[in-house]
Design a protein around this motif. Structure first.
Motif, PDB file in Angstrom:
ATOM      1  N   TYR A 131       0.833  -1.208   0.000  1.00 30.09           N
ATOM      2  CA  TYR A 131       0.000   0.000   0.000  1.00 30.09           C
ATOM      3  C   TYR A 131       0.867   1.258   0.000  1.00 30.09           C
ATOM      4  O   TYR A 131       0.629   2.200  -0.755  1.00 30.09           O
ATOM      5  CB  TYR A 131      -0.912  -0.023   1.229  1.00 30.09           C
ATOM      6  CG  TYR A 131      -1.659   1.256   1.510  1.00 30.09           C
ATOM      7  CD1 TYR A 131      -2.920   1.480   0.990  1.00 30.09           C
ATOM      8  CD2 TYR A 131      -1.097   2.245   2.330  1.00 30.09           C
ATOM      9  CE1 TYR A 131      -3.619   2.647   1.262  1.00 30.09           C
ATOM     10  CE2 TYR A 131      -1.777   3.416   2.591  1.00 30.09           C
ATOM     11  CZ  TYR A 131      -3.030   3.612   2.065  1.00 30.09           C
ATOM     12  OH  TYR A 131      -3.705   4.781   2.336  1.00 30.09           O
ATOM     13  N   THR A 132       1.886   1.263   0.849  1.00 25.79           N
ATOM     14  CA  THR A 132       2.793   2.408   0.927  1.00 25.79           C
ATOM     15  C   THR A 132       3.515   2.625  -0.397  1.00 25.79           C
ATOM     16  O   THR A 132       3.702   3.762  -0.841  1.00 25.79           O
ATOM     17  CB  THR A 132       3.815   2.197   2.057  1.00 25.79           C
ATOM     18  OG1 THR A 132       3.123   1.980   3.291  1.00 25.79           O
ATOM     19  CG2 THR A 132       4.726   3.406   2.196  1.00 25.79           C
ATOM     20  N   ARG A 135       1.147   4.230  -2.761  1.00 25.11           N
ATOM     21  CA  ARG A 135       0.964   5.630  -2.382  1.00 25.11           C
ATOM     22  C   ARG A 135       2.137   6.478  -2.830  1.00 25.11           C
ATOM     23  O   ARG A 135       1.954   7.604  -3.323  1.00 25.11           O
ATOM     24  CB  ARG A 135       0.803   5.725  -0.857  1.00 25.11           C
ATOM     25  CG  ARG A 135       0.437   7.113  -0.349  1.00 25.11           C
ATOM     26  CD  ARG A 135       0.667   7.193   1.138  1.00 25.11           C
ATOM     27  NE  ARG A 135       2.074   6.946   1.457  1.00 25.11           N
ATOM     28  CZ  ARG A 135       2.515   6.578   2.651  1.00 25.11           C
ATOM     29  NH1 ARG A 135       1.670   6.373   3.648  1.00 25.11           N
ATOM     30  NH2 ARG A 135       3.802   6.396   2.855  1.00 25.11           N
ATOM     31  N   ASP A 136       3.351   5.951  -2.702  1.00 27.31           N
ATOM     32  CA  ASP A 136       4.539   6.682  -3.146  1.00 27.31           C
ATOM     33  C   ASP A 136       4.552   6.863  -4.663  1.00 27.31           C
ATOM     34  O   ASP A 136       5.150   7.814  -5.169  1.00 27.31           O
ATOM     35  CB  ASP A 136       5.810   5.947  -2.694  1.00 27.31           C
ATOM     36  CG  ASP A 136       5.980   5.956  -1.181  1.00 27.31           C
ATOM     37  OD1 ASP A 136       5.327   6.790  -0.522  1.00 27.31           O
ATOM     38  OD2 ASP A 136       6.752   5.126  -0.667  1.00 27.31           O
ATOM     39  N   ASN A 138       1.950   7.570  -6.245  1.00 25.85           N
ATOM     40  CA  ASN A 138       0.786   8.439  -6.479  1.00 25.85           C
ATOM     41  C   ASN A 138      -0.396   7.675  -7.053  1.00 25.85           C
ATOM     42  O   ASN A 138      -1.263   8.271  -7.707  1.00 25.85           O
ATOM     43  CB  ASN A 138       1.151   9.615  -7.387  1.00 25.85           C
ATOM     44  CG  ASN A 138       2.156  10.549  -6.753  1.00 25.85           C
ATOM     45  OD1 ASN A 138       2.046  10.885  -5.574  1.00 25.85           O
ATOM     46  ND2 ASN A 138       3.159  10.957  -7.513  1.00 25.85           N
ATOM     47  N   ILE A 140      -2.328   6.031  -4.922  1.00 34.27           N
ATOM     48  CA  ILE A 140      -3.273   6.142  -3.811  1.00 34.27           C
ATOM     49  C   ILE A 140      -3.104   7.509  -3.168  1.00 34.27           C
ATOM     50  O   ILE A 140      -1.980   7.967  -2.963  1.00 34.27           O
ATOM     51  CB  ILE A 140      -3.035   5.048  -2.755  1.00 34.27           C
ATOM     52  CG1 ILE A 140      -3.254   3.651  -3.351  1.00 34.27           C
ATOM     53  CG2 ILE A 140      -3.950   5.242  -1.551  1.00 34.27           C
ATOM     54  CD1 ILE A 140      -2.897   2.515  -2.402  1.00 34.27           C
ATOM     55  N   ALA A 141      -4.216   8.165  -2.888  1.00 37.80           N
ATOM     56  CA  ALA A 141      -4.194   9.436  -2.159  1.00 37.80           C
ATOM     57  C   ALA A 141      -5.162   9.336  -0.987  1.00 37.80           C
ATOM     58  O   ALA A 141      -6.142   8.585  -1.037  1.00 37.80           O
ATOM     59  CB  ALA A 141      -4.569  10.598  -3.068  1.00 37.80           C
ATOM     60  N   PHE A 142      -4.878  10.090   0.081  1.00 36.18           N
ATOM     61  CA  PHE A 142      -5.662  10.000   1.318  1.00 36.18           C
ATOM     62  C   PHE A 142      -5.939  11.403   1.840  1.00 36.18           C
ATOM     63  O   PHE A 142      -5.059  12.255   1.833  1.00 36.18           O
ATOM     64  CB  PHE A 142      -4.876   9.194   2.357  1.00 36.18           C
ATOM     65  CG  PHE A 142      -5.606   8.970   3.656  1.00 36.18           C
ATOM     66  CD1 PHE A 142      -6.291   7.792   3.883  1.00 36.18           C
ATOM     67  CD2 PHE A 142      -5.610   9.941   4.649  1.00 36.18           C
ATOM     68  CE1 PHE A 142      -6.963   7.573   5.086  1.00 36.18           C
ATOM     69  CE2 PHE A 142      -6.274   9.746   5.841  1.00 36.18           C
ATOM     70  CZ  PHE A 142      -6.949   8.550   6.063  1.00 36.18           C
TER      71      PHE A 142
END
Length: 571
Positions: A131-132, A135-136, A138, A140-142
């Protein structure tokens, strides 16, 4: 026996598939869904011969059938996840925790059950690491909604800025969701931050220099008389000419988009700048050059509507600030000669909104309330674009973005949630799961039983939306002593109950199994009669004496066992 000849003679006109699950089919280690999938796979295998008998060979074999069954059972790369979903439940049910699992499942094309199995086998940390990584990248955004969150932070807004001379001005800045949409739309062919430029390659229409530029992968401009370093020759050029050179040498950046002018309304080429400005000393004309990768050329596309019906001019170079990268990407896709497969073209992105019901939905989303609907996404039949109020640019939500929200059902602001938003999301209930605490015994206290009984009482006294989540207890282990349980009750459980029941201590006592009998739990104790605190001039009817928490009682395991012991605690 079904045969091709029999079908030809009309002997087999109808086939009916009947599924019946008998007790013999029930296996303790399989869920009902898995049992159904296994049985259906066996039956469909027999029908393969029927297909072959009907139209001969070349029909789905076992491999094709397996792929179909994978899609049917929700496993494999063909898993379809909802575009908009909200995980709702009481506090402590693992909603934010599960957004990690859902996000990884969506990006990897797996079912949620597959990811849960991986967590059980390899641990949550392994999935969280993936997941990380997404996210890195881009993917995934939160973000978290709150009462002060607005359209300006989410879509776009006007922000003040101070220039080099100290003057205050304003910039239109994209919000977190708009930036994420631009990134997902371009699929990295064009940078979301790329600036869009119009350039005249020798003028409008067909030109020899334009043909050479398309063939060589360049853009070129002239004005040879100003020499190789024109910006040092300020006195001999007009301000308009200075702008052209400033744009070409300094302002245009590698990664920016250039559109070749065909006429006042149309473009005939789209490219991405790949090199710095060069001086071609061996050329007779158009000596100023920059390397460009042409993504589309020899086309004819009107950009009049995209440019807000403003016609282009013959001026050599200037920015087209009204156009967006997503608009240019759609033109490129239309003329792209290289057909990309669906997986490459629609790489999934996940946008997570924590506490979605705590924000003012109408204020934050604005026109997005329509755009996030799956049928209105970019590329769909009902594709919908809106013109944003600040930038005046058209905007749409890409089809490959999945939105996951979390909602605390115990938060009373849920009643204010926009019903239009509710219609556009699929809701997944996250209920407390005491079974996750099975086998944990702290000082002889059965934690699973403890939570189960308290929640049954809360459901009876209030409702199921205000139960206690299992996550409050998941850090406990059988090696802990009762003081660890005491900390959870003092800092989490009792304050939560006070919030739920508005300090109605009789109901709080009922949830905690408190009572007058010796074997009851005695966590709350009443204060002494308060009437002696006042003189006779004070009206004393209805005075509440209240209760205090007995910290000493919470240090004994017997008090917790009393919560779920006795005839009144049967579930």
């Amino acid at each position: 026996m079904i045969s091709k000849e029999g079908i030809g003679r009309g002997e087999h006109r109808k086939l009916e598939l009947v599924y019946r699950l008998s007790e013999a089919d029930v296996k303790d280690d399989l869920s009902m869904e898995d049992m159904f999938s296994d049985r259906l796979r066996q039956v469909m295998g027999k029908f393969v011969t029927c297909y072959d008998a009907i139209i001969g060979e070349g029909l789905p074999g076992s491999g094709a059938m397996d792929r179909s069954m994978k899609k049917l059972s929700g496993r494999g790369k063909n898993v379809i996840h909802p575009k908009n979903m909200i995980l709702q439940g009481p506090p402590g049910t693992g909603k934010t925790y599960h957004t990690v699992l859902y996000a990884v499942a969506i990006i990897e094309g797996k079912s949620f059950e597959e990811i849960k199995e991986e967590v059980a086998e390899e641990g949550y940390e392994v999935v969280k690491e993936r997941y990380t990584g997404y996210r890195d990248e881009n993917r995934i955004a939160f973000t978290t909604f709150h009462q002060s969150y607005g359209y300006e932070e989410f879509i776009e807004g006007i922000k003040p800025m101070v220039n080099d001379s100290g003057e205050v001005g304003f910039n239109i800045e994209s919000g977190i969701f708009k930036e994420f949409c631009e990134m997902a739309t371009t699929n990295h062919r064009i940078s979301p931050s790329a600036r869009i430029w119009k350039i005249s390659l020798g003028g409008a229409g067909e030109r020899d220099i334009k043909t050479r530029c398309f063939e060589d992968g360049t853009i070129r401009i002239g004005f040879t008389k100003h020499g190789e370093t024109p910006l040092l020759d300020d006195e001999k050029m007009t301000s308009a000419m200075k702008n052209v050179f400033t744009y070409f040498y300094d302002t245009m950046e590698i990664g920016d988009v250039v559109l070749s002018l065909k006429d006042h309304e149309h473009i005939d080429g789209i490219g991405i700048i790949e090199g710095e400005a060069e001086w071609l000393k061996d050329e007779e004309r158009y000596k100023r050059c920059r390397k460009v990768k042409w993504l589309a050329k020899d086309i004819s596309e009107s950009i009049l509507e995209m440019n807000m019906r403003k016609k282009m001019t013959q001026k050599t170079i200037y920015p087209l600030n009204r156009l967006t990268v997503s608009q240019i990407e759609r033109i490129i896709t239309k003329h792209d000669a290289v057909e990309k497969d669906d997986e490459e073209r629609s790489e999934p992105y996940v946008f997570i909104i924590d506490e979605i019901n705590r924000g003012n939905i109408s204020k934050i989303l604005g026109e997005l309330i329509t755009l996030i609907e799956p049928s209105k996404r970019l590329g769909e039949v009902e594709e919908t674009l809106v013109k944003l109020p600040y930038s005046k640019k058209e905007f749409g939500v890409p089809d490959n973005i999945h939105i996951i929200g979390t909602m605390n059902t115990a938060d009373r602001s849920i009643a204010l949630m926009d019903t239009a938003l509710r219609r556009r999301f699929r809701f997944v209930e996250m209920s407390p799961d005491p079974s996750t605490l099975r086998g944990i015994s702290v000082g002889g206290v059965d934690i699973e039983r403890l939570l189960e009984v308290m929640n049954r009482r809360i459901e009876a006294l209030y409702d199921r939306d205000h139960m206690i989540g299992h996550a409050y207890f998941t850090d406990l282990s059988s090696d802990d002593d009762v003081d660890a349980l005491k900390e959870i009750f003092l800092k989490s459980i009792i304050p939560l109950l006070q919030e739920y029941f508005f300090d109605d201590y009789e109901k709080i006592r009922a949830v905690l199994g408190d009572g007058p009998r010796k074997e009851d739990a005695h966590i709350l104790k009443g204060r002494p009669d308060a009437s002696g605190l006042f003189n006779m001039s004070v009206h004393l009817s209805g005075i509440e004496n209240g209760y205090t928490v007995d910290h000493e009682a919470l240090s004994t395991p017997e008090v917790y066992r009393a919560i779920y012991a006795g005839h009144h605690a049967k579930v």
